[in-house]
Design an enzyme around this catalytic site. Sequence first.
Site, mmCIF file in Angstrom:
data_model
loop_
_atom_site.group_PDB
_atom_site.id
_atom_site.type_symbol
_atom_site.label_atom_id
_atom_site.label_comp_id
_atom_site.label_asym_id
_atom_site.label_seq_id
_atom_site.Cartn_x
_atom_site.Cartn_y
_atom_site.Cartn_z
ATOM 1 N N SER A 66 0.919 -1.175 -0.093
ATOM 2 C CA SER A 66 -0.158 0.189 0.028
ATOM 3 C C SER A 66 0.838 1.170 0.047
ATOM 4 O O SER A 66 0.404 2.238 -0.225
ATOM 5 C CB SER A 66 -1.003 -0.109 1.347
ATOM 6 O OG SER A 66 -0.241 -0.118 2.460
ATOM 7 N N GLN A 69 1.947 3.356 -3.794
ATOM 8 C CA GLN A 69 1.037 4.225 -4.781
ATOM 9 C C GLN A 69 1.723 5.610 -4.547
ATOM 10 O O GLN A 69 1.531 6.526 -5.215
ATOM 11 C CB GLN A 69 -0.608 4.597 -4.107
ATOM 12 C CG GLN A 69 -1.216 5.657 -4.367
ATOM 13 C CD GLN A 69 -1.597 6.367 -3.153
ATOM 14 O OE1 GLN A 69 -0.601 6.324 -2.019
ATOM 15 N NE2 GLN A 69 -2.445 7.322 -2.991
ATOM 16 N N ASP A 126 4.935 10.478 10.391
ATOM 17 C CA ASP A 126 3.297 10.564 10.150
ATOM 18 C C ASP A 126 2.574 10.502 11.232
ATOM 19 O O ASP A 126 1.557 10.112 11.486
ATOM 20 C CB ASP A 126 2.834 8.957 9.268
ATOM 21 C CG ASP A 126 3.305 7.878 9.852
ATOM 22 O OD1 ASP A 126 4.262 7.862 11.034
ATOM 23 O OD2 ASP A 126 3.093 6.828 9.385
ATOM 24 N N CYS A 184 -1.514 8.846 9.922
ATOM 25 C CA CYS A 184 -2.350 9.008 8.712
ATOM 26 C C CYS A 184 -2.918 7.607 8.034
ATOM 27 O O CYS A 184 -3.093 7.586 6.927
ATOM 28 C CB CYS A 184 -1.935 10.295 8.021
ATOM 29 S SG CYS A 184 -0.579 9.575 7.290
ATOM 30 N N CYS A 244 9.217 25.874 24.425
ATOM 31 C CA CYS A 244 10.398 26.754 24.133
ATOM 32 C C CYS A 244 10.367 27.845 25.019
ATOM 33 O O CYS A 244 11.340 28.841 24.699
ATOM 34 C CB CYS A 244 10.411 27.332 22.616
ATOM 35 S SG CYS A 244 8.692 28.333 22.404
HETATM 36 ZN ZN LIG Z 1 7.055 26.932 21.484
#
Ligand SMILES: [Zn+2]
Length: 246
Positions: A66, A69, A126, A184, A244
């Site tokens: 799969s 593709q 993914d 996904c 951050c």
């Molecule tokens: Zn940040």
Amino acid sequence: MKDNELLRYSRHILLPQIDIEGQEKINSSKAVLIGLGGLGSVISMYLASSGIGRIVLIDHDEVEISNLQRQIIFQTEDIGKKKALIAQKFLQKLNPLVKIDTCIEKVQKCSTELIQDANVFIDASDNFETRFFLNELSLKNKIPLVSGAAVRFEGQISVFNLKPDSPCYHCLFDSSNFDLEDNCSTNGILSPLLGVIASMQVIETLKIIADFGTTLDGRLLLYDSQLVEWTTLKLKKDPDCNACKG
Ligand SMILES: [Zn+2]
């Protein structure tokens, strides 16, 4: 630069914004690519053909039917084989001048030597667990993160952590809002859309490395392939971001 390099990279060198100096920066750079799916297949080919001197490929998966593709670096005969090793072989033939290393584990388990000293991380994974991990790795090592994702008919690209005041991936997507296991594999995806987003990620990578143009730092670019609409959203660093701040 030797004659064979001048010829191989001549169409980059002809661009005044890149020139020999920019191409030499590309040739002496290191890029770490995480994920060899639909995005990573295309990204890896352009990284190698562009002459990124050292490329690290990270993927623990094997090729499945799969995948074919959209994961265009793999052949039907590669089913069941490790993606990173197949890609390494292909890319080494494409450009023998670049050095390609692989890690066939999840990125969390790859050796720090492979990852450190990179000029750029390229996220072609993914799943959200990997994306948030890469954002932290990028912040910790002060290495910019070129992010791309696509599902169904839509894709997005951005650059995070380029400068101290750049927004990070977590500023945009709060990890507490996501199912970290979600990926996904249960959604459809239009095959060539991945080529569009992947190509944009390599363009951003080359801009960062060879220092030309304006990057997507502080901006998120969205593409809707059904409507043929590109949308740019401005991103701001979140002062309360857990990843951050300070
Ligand atoms: Zn940040």
